[in-house]
Scaffold this active site. Sequence first.
Site, mmCIF file in Angstrom:
data_model
loop_
_atom_site.group_PDB
_atom_site.id
_atom_site.type_symbol
_atom_site.label_atom_id
_atom_site.label_comp_id
_atom_site.label_asym_id
_atom_site.label_seq_id
_atom_site.Cartn_x
_atom_site.Cartn_y
_atom_site.Cartn_z
ATOM 1 C CB THR A 82 9.816 -14.870 -22.303
ATOM 2 O OG1 THR A 82 9.193 -15.636 -23.339
ATOM 3 C CG2 THR A 82 10.382 -15.796 -21.247
ATOM 4 C CG ASN A 106 17.816 -19.073 -24.436
ATOM 5 O OD1 ASN A 106 16.891 -19.551 -23.783
ATOM 6 N ND2 ASN A 106 17.765 -17.838 -24.936
ATOM 7 C CE1 TYR A 114 9.538 -23.236 -29.837
ATOM 8 C CE2 TYR A 114 8.203 -24.837 -28.649
ATOM 9 C CZ TYR A 114 9.138 -23.822 -28.642
ATOM 10 O OH TYR A 114 9.681 -23.385 -27.460
#
Length: 258
Positions: free
Chosen positions: A185, A86, A150
Amino acid sequence: MPDRFTAKTALVTGGARGIGAATAERLAAEGARVLLVDLLPEVAETAAALGQPSLAVDLAAADAPARVLAALRAADMLPLDILVNNAGIGGSKPLADSDDALLYRLIDVNLRAVISLTRDLVPHLRQPGGRIVNLSSIFGLTGYPGTVGYAVAKAGIAQFTRQQAGELGPRGITVNAIAPGVVVTPMTETRLKDPVYQRLQVAPIPLERVSQPHEQAAVIAFLASDDAGYVSGAVIPVDGGYTAARHSRAEPLPAKED
Ligand SMILES: NC(=O)c1ccc[n+]([C@@H]2O[C@H](COP(=O)([O-])OP(=O)(O)OC[C@H]3O[C@@H](n4cnc5c(N)ncnc54)[C@H](O)[C@@H]3O)[C@@H](O)[C@H]2O)c1
């Protein structure tokens, strides 16, 4: 709460906060012994709150897999039942603004380190029965502007997932990924306050809301469970419908008269 992971062991990278912390919490709540690994020293507090062991390490470092393995061995957690890859970092820019250092870092942490850790842990995964769950992204599935480093790393994670499903299937190990959409988050908290980001990334979500980490953790837990025993090589968008049916708040396209 179901009880699917009693007597199982799990490793969650990036477990200090966000989706990783929620995943560790979910797996532990269902009975697993979970090693939380993270760059941040705060991982010790997150783990302690769950009554679980932790390790602070930079997963991009060359000796990281050996240190993770040593921690699993010290906690008597081998063979490992569940590996959740993760940990990840954001910070992409458009190609014209992406120097080699930025590209290298994004690809090294988000892709290369995942491949290296997986390679070194596979011999210690339960065979048959082992589970690997990777974190891709909607940006690994669609070609969104401004996300190059990314995006290619997360697309690499999706392909690594499919490729390893082929390689590890004969050993009884499943390999799957989720591709989250917008999740609240620390990675996204600044961007979520930006009206441009809201317009471009949040407004088009068909379910008309962002996701909470526990909603991602629930799908990861499913893929890690016996319920998903015949699922391998899947990359599941957990994105409120974004990649399937991204829409704007504008009206539907007008009917075309021929
Ligand atoms: N939040 C989102 O909207 C979203 C969307 C799609 C995909 N994802 C992916 O989900 C995963 C979790 O993201 P999050 O939103 O919880 O982010 P986050 O920043 O809240 O958590 C990521 C964790 O990974 C750790 N980490 C980063 N680099 C590391 C390294 N080199 N070694 C060890 N630990 C490291 C961080 O310290 C952090 O605790 C990431 O892979 C991310 O790319 C998140």
